[in-house]
Write an enzyme that holds these catalytic residues in place. Structure first.
Site, short mmCIF file in Angstrom:
data_model
loop_
_atom_site.label_atom_id
_atom_site.label_comp_id
_atom_site.label_asym_id
_atom_site.label_seq_id
_atom_site.Cartn_x
_atom_site.Cartn_y
_atom_site.Cartn_z
N PHE A 58 0.80 -1.22 0.00
CA PHE A 58 0.00 0.00 0.00
C PHE A 58 0.84 1.27 0.00
CE2 PHE A 58 -3.04 -3.08 1.64
CZ PHE A 58 -4.14 -2.79 0.86
N ASP B 207 -2.89 -6.05 17.33
CA ASP B 207 -1.65 -6.56 16.75
C ASP B 207 -0.47 -6.24 17.66
OD1 ASP B 207 -0.20 -7.98 14.86
OD2 ASP B 207 0.21 -6.23 13.63
N LYS C 252 -33.40 -26.36 49.38
CA LYS C 252 -32.11 -25.95 49.92
C LYS C 252 -31.12 -25.66 48.80
CE LYS C 252 -32.79 -28.61 54.16
NZ LYS C 252 -32.30 -29.72 55.00
#
Length: 595
Positions: A154, A271, A572
């Site tokens: 990117f 991460d 009980k």
């Protein structure tokens, strides 16, 4: 997405071939997968963005850069491609691609296409996407770019220097994200979210400092603080794979402090690993800085996420089960602490699917060297973080008050967990609140240290009580833009009943304890027994319905409402039934057959 991923160069150095890794991020609906390009982490010491890659298994010593280790310390190269358990030996671990592809084939019945597959909400044609972010367009006038220090799918990261303003002549790191790579609406939103997170969280002592974001027709530029002390990973390797226990404590305290801050703001990192912590300088006592919010997200207090993201050796079991929250970060810190103390990974296998299987099914080893020489408190600390039941893990703030790390002079931050527990207490039945009050009387000093600190952070009134206004004020004093984005303050609306009453410390202790967490401590049996005996006054080892009514100060007319909590055969409640009751499970519901 919206992150920088380094590219591996196919070359050799010192006879050692570089390893390729491919990262896959699976989205929440389980039928989209995005392979990312192979990763090379440039070992330049001055970039906070090199760990922006969510690759599960980065190579500790990429090709093309000098070793980050101090002079006289040599790396231990991997001699085969087989991953090793011991952390002090770098190795090229496998890619998760095969495992995730196989899961998709099984789920969809078809083989996924090669290359990036657009996510469901981001399938618009590229020309229809709005890639204008509204950031400043004068990057060149304000900053000077230096050499490239990392490249990926990117974009890439460069060092640089400020040309004007407060950071004139100040060294910086610039993450450059290519707009051409933003082919989906999700990719664009990821970039917006990363910048928003960095901007709103910046300023914490142990978090990378954000300076600016700019854009032009081709790129987005994220300007950040430059840290030239190297990664925590490098320091671990330089020390032979592990830290002395006292030195490890100093590291873990810094990690917990910044993570507790993120969690209070409603941000889950997703991460956490040694590669994502940078030292500000080469000094041994320099501060750590948390980096890489490319996989981080905003999360509401009661929200569960389902995206499988992160790094395999550090991923929590509930992430693989697709239902997780802030506790997933705590698990990752547990893995880091385990590595710091013993030099090996707690969960290891030769294949990626084997790694996931060990995370889900096996327990860490605490018997081999050096664990016998570690303190009992240190071992208990790691076990409390690496509990497969996320409900039993400590929060980051609770971990700071654990006996292994306890320091009376340290400032303890506000814990968002307190708000969740008090909210649950206010909505509980009167009987369960009474039981929690009984348990609170038997709490040990280890639990009370944390509770006292949290109560004081709420700013008690002169009469020693707190109300809704105290909870609101304490939260707003710590608020950032991230907290508003994650809608954390909305939890105050579920605590409205506190606006009309007061809560003193004794009741606060009852409201702010977690039964699941108490079950994980060694003193649980004693605490639960003391709570049971508070109700059981006749010495017959069972609680009768009359004893319940007497504790709640109700008459015989209310017996019908209490019968769900006792045995229908004799009316009980046994000790076992009492422990189930503490979790809000009635005996009638526990014995009901599914239809």
């Amino acid at each position: 997405m919206g992150q920088c991923y380094g590219k591996v160069n196919q070359s050799k150095q010192n006879g050692e071939e570089e390893a390729n890794t491919t990262t896959y991020v699976v989205s929440g609906d389980g039928n989209q997968i995005q392979p990312l390009t192979p990763v090379n982490y440039g070992r330049a010491k001055n970039t906070p963005a090199r760990s922006s890659n969510p690759s599960p298994w980065p190579s500790p010593f990429p090709h093309g850069s000098a070793s980050p280790l101090p002079s006289g310390v040599s790396p231990s190269p991997a001699r085969t491609s087989t991953p090793r358990r011991f952390f002090r030996r770098p190795f090229p671990p496998p890619s998760p691609a095969k495992h995730i592809k196989a899961s998709l084939i099984k789920r969809l019945g078809v083989k996924p296409k090669e290359g990036p597959i657009p996510e469901e909400r981001g399938t618009e044609p590229e020309q229809s996407l709005d890639k204008s972010f509204g950031y400043g367009k004068n990057f060149g006038a304000k900053y000077e770019l230096g050499k490239e220090v990392g490249r990926g799918h990117f974009g890439h990261t460069c060092s640089g220097r400020g040309k004007k303003g407060d950071i004139k002549d100040h060294p910086i790191a610039v993450k450059i994200i290519s707009k051409a790579k933003m082919t989906t609406a999700i990719a664009i939103e990821d970039v917006r979210r990363e910048v928003k997170l960095l901007k709103s969280l910046s300023g914490h002592k142990y978090l990378i400092k954000y300076y600016d974001a700019c854009e032009d027709a081709n790129n987005v530029y994220i300007v950040m603080e430059l840290c030239d002390g190297g990664e925590l990973l490098d320091r671990i390797l330089a020390r032979g794979g592990k830290y002395p226990e006292d030195d490890a404590k100093a590291i873990v305290v810094q990690i917990l402090t910044v993570v507790s801050f993120c969690h209070l703001q409603g941000v889950v990192h997703r991460d956490l690993k040694p590669e994502n912590f940078l030292f500000t300088s080469s000094r041994e006592d320099s501060d750590l800085k948390l980096i890489d919010f490319g996989l981080s997200d905003f999360i509401r207090p009661d929200e569960r996420l389902n995206d499988i993201v992160g790094s395999a050796y550090y991923v929590a079991p509930e992430v693989l089960h697709r239902s997780y929250s802030l506790e997933a970060d705590i698990w990752s810190i547990g893995v880091i602490t385990y590595i710091l103390l013993c030099g090996s990974r707690p969960f290891w296998a030769r294949t990626e699917s084997g790694i996931f299987r060990t995370v889900l099914r096996t327990e860490p080893n605490y018997d081999d060297v050096p664990w016998p020489s570690c303190s009992s408190e240190g071992k208990d600390f790691v076990k409390r973080l690496l509990n497969k039941d996320y409900r039993k893990r400590m929060s980051a703030v609770q971990a700071l008050t654990h006996p292994w790390l306890r320091d009376d002079s340290r400032v303890i931050p506000l814990d968002i967990l307190i708000y969740k527990l008090v909210k649950a207490y206010l909505h509980a039945t009167p009987l369960r609140r009474a039981a929690l009050k009984a348990l609170a009387k038997a709490l040990t000093e280890n639990e009370l240290v944390y509770l006292r600190a949290q109560f004081m952070l709420l700013g008690p009134n002169k009469d020693g009580s707190v109300s809704l206004e105290n909870f609101k004020t304490a939260l707003m004093q710590n608020a950032t833009d991230a907290m508003r984005e994650s809608r954390v303050p909305e939890i105050l609306h579920t605590m409205e009943s506190l606006a009309y009453r007061k809560m003193y410390f004794e009741e606060f202790c009852a409201a702010a304890i977690s039964i699941h967490q108490l079950e994980a401590v060694d003193a649980w049996e004693e605490i639960a027994t003391a709570g049971f005996q508070h109700f059981e006054t006749e010495g017959n080892r069972v609680i009768t319905i009359e004893e319940l009514a007497r504790e709640l100060n109700v008459g015989a007319s209310a017996y019908g409402h209490l019968r769900d909590w006792v045995r229908s055969s004799d009316g009980k409640l046994s000790y076992l039934g009492f422990t189930k009751f503490l979790h809000g499970v009635t005996l009638r519901a526990a014995h009901a057959r599914p239809r």
